[in-house]
Write a protein that holds these residues in place. Structure first.
Motif, PDB file in Angstrom:
ATOM      1  N   ALA A 183      46.290  46.621  40.306  1.00  0.00           N
ATOM      2  CA  ALA A 183      47.454  45.933  40.862  1.00  0.00           C
ATOM      3  C   ALA A 183      47.217  44.428  40.930  1.00  0.00           C
ATOM      4  O   ALA A 183      48.099  43.626  40.580  1.00  0.00           O
ATOM      5  CB  ALA A 183      47.774  46.487  42.255  1.00  0.00           C
ATOM      6  N   LEU A 184      46.016  44.032  41.353  1.00  0.00           N
ATOM      7  CA  LEU A 184      45.689  42.605  41.409  1.00  0.00           C
ATOM      8  C   LEU A 184      45.590  42.033  39.996  1.00  0.00           C
ATOM      9  O   LEU A 184      46.037  40.904  39.743  1.00  0.00           O
ATOM     10  CB  LEU A 184      44.383  42.395  42.171  1.00  0.00           C
ATOM     11  CG  LEU A 184      43.905  40.954  42.323  1.00  0.00           C
ATOM     12  CD1 LEU A 184      44.953  40.087  43.020  1.00  0.00           C
ATOM     13  CD2 LEU A 184      42.582  40.913  43.092  1.00  0.00           C
ATOM     14  N   ALA A 185      45.016  42.806  39.079  1.00  0.00           N
ATOM     15  CA  ALA A 185      44.909  42.356  37.691  1.00  0.00           C
ATOM     16  C   ALA A 185      46.281  42.112  37.084  1.00  0.00           C
ATOM     17  O   ALA A 185      46.493  41.118  36.367  1.00  0.00           O
ATOM     18  CB  ALA A 185      44.146  43.388  36.866  1.00  0.00           C
ATOM     19  N   ASP A 186      47.230  42.996  37.381  1.00  0.00           N
ATOM     20  CA  ASP A 186      48.599  42.811  36.881  1.00  0.00           C
ATOM     21  C   ASP A 186      49.198  41.518  37.422  1.00  0.00           C
ATOM     22  O   ASP A 186      49.950  40.824  36.720  1.00  0.00           O
ATOM     23  CB  ASP A 186      49.477  43.992  37.299  1.00  0.00           C
ATOM     24  CG  ASP A 186      49.096  45.284  36.584  1.00  0.00           C
ATOM     25  OD1 ASP A 186      48.415  45.207  35.546  1.00  0.00           O
ATOM     26  OD2 ASP A 186      49.480  46.360  37.078  1.00  0.00           O
ATOM     27  N   GLU A 187      48.836  41.181  38.634  1.00  0.00           N
ATOM     28  CA  GLU A 187      49.388  39.990  39.288  1.00  0.00           C
ATOM     29  C   GLU A 187      48.821  38.700  38.697  1.00  0.00           C
ATOM     30  O   GLU A 187      49.550  37.710  38.545  1.00  0.00           O
ATOM     31  CB  GLU A 187      49.093  40.054  40.781  1.00  0.00           C
ATOM     32  CG  GLU A 187      49.772  39.004  41.615  1.00  0.00           C
ATOM     33  CD  GLU A 187      49.517  39.158  43.097  1.00  0.00           C
ATOM     34  OE1 GLU A 187      49.676  38.156  43.824  1.00  0.00           O
ATOM     35  OE2 GLU A 187      49.153  40.278  43.530  1.00  0.00           O
ATOM     36  N   VAL A 188      47.525  38.707  38.368  1.00  0.00           N
ATOM     37  CA  VAL A 188      46.880  37.465  37.911  1.00  0.00           C
ATOM     38  C   VAL A 188      46.662  37.432  36.406  1.00  0.00           C
ATOM     39  O   VAL A 188      46.118  36.459  35.876  1.00  0.00           O
ATOM     40  CB  VAL A 188      45.529  37.240  38.634  1.00  0.00           C
ATOM     41  CG1 VAL A 188      45.722  37.159  40.131  1.00  0.00           C
ATOM     42  CG2 VAL A 188      44.506  38.312  38.260  1.00  0.00           C
ATOM     43  N   GLY A 189      47.071  38.496  35.718  1.00  0.00           N
ATOM     44  CA  GLY A 189      46.889  38.529  34.276  1.00  0.00           C
ATOM     45  C   GLY A 189      45.479  38.850  33.842  1.00  0.00           C
ATOM     46  O   GLY A 189      45.001  38.341  32.823  1.00  0.00           O
ATOM     47  N   GLY A 190      44.802  39.709  34.614  1.00  0.00           N
ATOM     48  CA  GLY A 190      43.437  40.085  34.277  1.00  0.00           C
ATOM     49  C   GLY A 190      43.331  41.551  33.922  1.00  0.00           C
ATOM     50  O   GLY A 190      44.309  42.193  33.523  1.00  0.00           O
ATOM     51  N   LEU A 191      42.154  42.093  34.077  1.00  0.00           N
ATOM     52  CA  LEU A 191      41.882  43.500  33.793  1.00  0.00           C
ATOM     53  C   LEU A 191      41.290  44.129  35.037  1.00  0.00           C
ATOM     54  O   LEU A 191      40.345  43.587  35.625  1.00  0.00           O
ATOM     55  CB  LEU A 191      40.894  43.620  32.626  1.00  0.00           C
ATOM     56  CG  LEU A 191      40.352  45.024  32.311  1.00  0.00           C
ATOM     57  CD1 LEU A 191      41.483  45.939  31.843  1.00  0.00           C
ATOM     58  CD2 LEU A 191      39.242  44.941  31.265  1.00  0.00           C
ATOM     59  N   GLY A 192      41.829  45.269  35.461  1.00  0.00           N
ATOM     60  CA  GLY A 192      41.319  45.970  36.631  1.00  0.00           C
ATOM     61  C   GLY A 192      40.635  47.263  36.237  1.00  0.00           C
ATOM     62  O   GLY A 192      41.183  48.042  35.463  1.00  0.00           O
ATOM     63  N   LEU A 193      39.431  47.487  36.781  1.00  0.00           N
ATOM     64  CA  LEU A 193      38.654  48.681  36.455  1.00  0.00           C
ATOM     65  C   LEU A 193      38.049  49.278  37.709  1.00  0.00           C
ATOM     66  O   LEU A 193      37.586  48.548  38.598  1.00  0.00           O
ATOM     67  CB  LEU A 193      37.528  48.329  35.480  1.00  0.00           C
ATOM     68  CG  LEU A 193      37.941  47.775  34.112  1.00  0.00           C
ATOM     69  CD1 LEU A 193      36.708  47.262  33.372  1.00  0.00           C
ATOM     70  CD2 LEU A 193      38.657  48.835  33.291  1.00  0.00           C
ATOM     71  N   ALA A 194      38.045  50.607  37.782  1.00  0.00           N
ATOM     72  CA  ALA A 194      37.360  51.290  38.874  1.00  0.00           C
ATOM     73  C   ALA A 194      35.855  51.186  38.653  1.00  0.00           C
ATOM     74  O   ALA A 194      35.368  51.323  37.531  1.00  0.00           O
ATOM     75  CB  ALA A 194      37.780  52.753  38.937  1.00  0.00           C
ATOM     76  N   CYS A 195      35.118  50.924  39.739  1.00  0.00           N
ATOM     77  CA  CYS A 195      33.670  50.764  39.602  1.00  0.00           C
ATOM     78  C   CYS A 195      32.986  51.037  40.933  1.00  0.00           C
ATOM     79  O   CYS A 195      33.322  50.418  41.948  1.00  0.00           O
ATOM     80  CB  CYS A 195      33.325  49.354  39.133  1.00  0.00           C
ATOM     81  SG  CYS A 195      31.553  49.016  38.992  1.00  0.00           S
ATOM     82  N   ASN A 196      32.049  51.940  40.938  1.00  0.00           N
ATOM     83  CA  ASN A 196      31.167  52.170  42.077  1.00  0.00           C
ATOM     84  C   ASN A 196      29.866  51.440  41.769  1.00  0.00           C
ATOM     85  O   ASN A 196      29.089  51.867  40.916  1.00  0.00           O
ATOM     86  CB  ASN A 196      30.919  53.668  42.264  1.00  0.00           C
ATOM     87  CG  ASN A 196      30.026  53.967  43.458  1.00  0.00           C
ATOM     88  OD1 ASN A 196      29.335  53.094  43.979  1.00  0.00           O
ATOM     89  ND2 ASN A 196      30.024  55.221  43.895  1.00  0.00           N
ATOM     90  N   VAL A 197      29.625  50.335  42.476  1.00  0.00           N
ATOM     91  CA  VAL A 197      28.483  49.481  42.119  1.00  0.00           C
ATOM     92  C   VAL A 197      27.136  50.125  42.401  1.00  0.00           C
ATOM     93  O   VAL A 197      26.106  49.616  41.967  1.00  0.00           O
ATOM     94  CB  VAL A 197      28.557  48.105  42.825  1.00  0.00           C
ATOM     95  CG1 VAL A 197      29.791  47.344  42.389  1.00  0.00           C
ATOM     96  CG2 VAL A 197      28.474  48.245  44.335  1.00  0.00           C
ATOM     97  N   THR A 198      27.119  51.246  43.126  1.00  0.00           N
ATOM     98  CA  THR A 198      25.855  51.944  43.348  1.00  0.00           C
ATOM     99  C   THR A 198      25.457  52.776  42.138  1.00  0.00           C
ATOM    100  O   THR A 198      24.356  53.334  42.116  1.00  0.00           O
ATOM    101  CB  THR A 198      25.917  52.851  44.588  1.00  0.00           C
ATOM    102  OG1 THR A 198      26.784  53.966  44.326  1.00  0.00           O
ATOM    103  CG2 THR A 198      26.416  52.093  45.809  1.00  0.00           C
ATOM    104  N   GLN A 199      26.336  52.852  41.153  1.00  0.00           N
ATOM    105  CA  GLN A 199      26.078  53.632  39.944  1.00  0.00           C
ATOM    106  C   GLN A 199      25.899  52.677  38.760  1.00  0.00           C
ATOM    107  O   GLN A 199      26.846  52.010  38.349  1.00  0.00           O
ATOM    108  CB  GLN A 199      27.232  54.601  39.673  1.00  0.00           C
ATOM    109  CG  GLN A 199      27.517  55.553  40.813  1.00  0.00           C
ATOM    110  CD  GLN A 199      26.316  56.433  41.145  1.00  0.00           C
ATOM    111  OE1 GLN A 199      25.717  57.048  40.257  1.00  0.00           O
ATOM    112  NE2 GLN A 199      25.963  56.489  42.418  1.00  0.00           N
ATOM    113  N   GLU A 200      24.708  52.620  38.221  1.00  0.00           N
ATOM    114  CA  GLU A 200      24.439  51.696  37.119  1.00  0.00           C
ATOM    115  C   GLU A 200      25.346  51.964  35.930  1.00  0.00           C
ATOM    116  O   GLU A 200      25.805  51.031  35.257  1.00  0.00           O
ATOM    117  CB  GLU A 200      22.981  51.773  36.693  1.00  0.00           C
ATOM    118  CG  GLU A 200      22.615  50.763  35.631  1.00  0.00           C
ATOM    119  CD  GLU A 200      21.125  50.653  35.372  1.00  0.00           C
ATOM    120  OE1 GLU A 200      20.715  49.682  34.697  1.00  0.00           O
ATOM    121  OE2 GLU A 200      20.378  51.525  35.844  1.00  0.00           O
TER     122      GLU A 200
END
Length: 270
Positions: free
Chosen positions: A44-61
């Motif tokens: 949703a934020l990516a759509d607003e700013v013209g970026g790319l949004g991805l799901a990511c759990n940073v505890t998982q390499e």
């Protein structure tokens, strides 16, 4: 570094300081990739700013590797990686009372996520002779957070790892910054921008983002959104016993005024 035209990944980018950094970098002309545990919010934020949004759990390499791979596929090399995700749980009673699960989660989010990010992007940055790693730590990584030993210990480790990156890879052309704010009005501690109004000790995410952008432009290693932290660090270094006594006094004051060590209230004592 001028981020205009650069590709930047920001973890924990869908809210708080991360969101403010996403907006600031997008406004400065960067191609921004928002990686967040909440993939829908990231998109949703990516759509607003013209970026790319991805799901990511940073505890998982593997998640971080996948974000980097998708970014390179879409936009080319990663110029800036902002390892921003964080958490705060507090402790039930004494300084060792948090569970092993909480200690491990702090370690995985505050330290290993930075390690995973570096593993994912450093080889290409070294090969190009250019790149920027921006790691979120905390003033607790230079001082201490009363009432959350796991947070303080892992934030100290985060600062140390950032120093290792800067020492080892500055000669390779890789820039490194570590961000060490004190109290910021974010969902992490249940505060809003309204709480920060007329409260000098409390910064808004937007204020922190502005300081970070200035630090990146100047390629400063240590970025302090609260300038007074530098004075506290010097006091600690000059007389550790006196500093510890002062921190004991601050802890006692918190217990007197709040009846418990409430992390959301400490900024009122600063």
């Amino acid at each position: 570094m001028d981020v205009s035209g650069k590709t930047a990944i920001i973890t924990g980018g869908a809210s708080g300081i991360g969101e403010a950094l996403v907006r600031a970098m997008a406004a400065a002309g960067a191609q921004v990739v928002i990686a967040d545990l909440n993939g829908d919010a990231a998109q949703a934020l990516a759509d607003e700013v013209g970026g790319l949004g991805l799901a990511c759990n940073v505890t998982q390499e593997a998640d971080i590797q996948a974000v980097v791979a998708e970014t390179e596929k879409r936009f080319g090399p990663v110029d800036v990686f902002v390892s921003n995700a964080g958490l705060g749980r507090g402790e039930p009673s004494h300084a060792a009372s948090a569970s092993d699960k909480v200690w491990q989660l702090n370690w995985d989010v505050h330290v290993m996520s930075h390690v995973y990010a570096a593993r994912a992007v450093l080889p290409a940055m070294i090969e190009r002779g250019d790149g920027y790693l921006v790691n979120m730590a905390s003033a607790a990584g230079l001082l201490s957070q009363i009432g959350d030993a796991a947070y303080s210990a892992t934030k100290h480790a985060a600062v140390s790892f950032a120093e290792s990156l800067a020492i080892a890879h500055g000669p390779d052309g890789v820039k490194v910054s570590v961000i060490c704010p004190q109290y910021v009005a974010t969902p992490l501690i249940g505060l809003s921008a309204e709480d920060a109004a007329n409260t000098p000790a409390l910064r808004t995410p937007e204020q922190v983002a502005q300081t970070v952008m200035e630090g990146i432009a100047e390629e400063r290693f240590l970025i302090l959104p609260h300038e007074e932290v530098a004075q506290f660090v010097n006091m600690r270094a000059m007389d550790r016993e006196r500093w510890l006594q002062g921190m004991r006094g601050l802890r006692a004051k918190a217990l007197r005024e709040f009846g418990e060590l409430k992390l959301t209230e400490f900024y009122k004592l600063m």
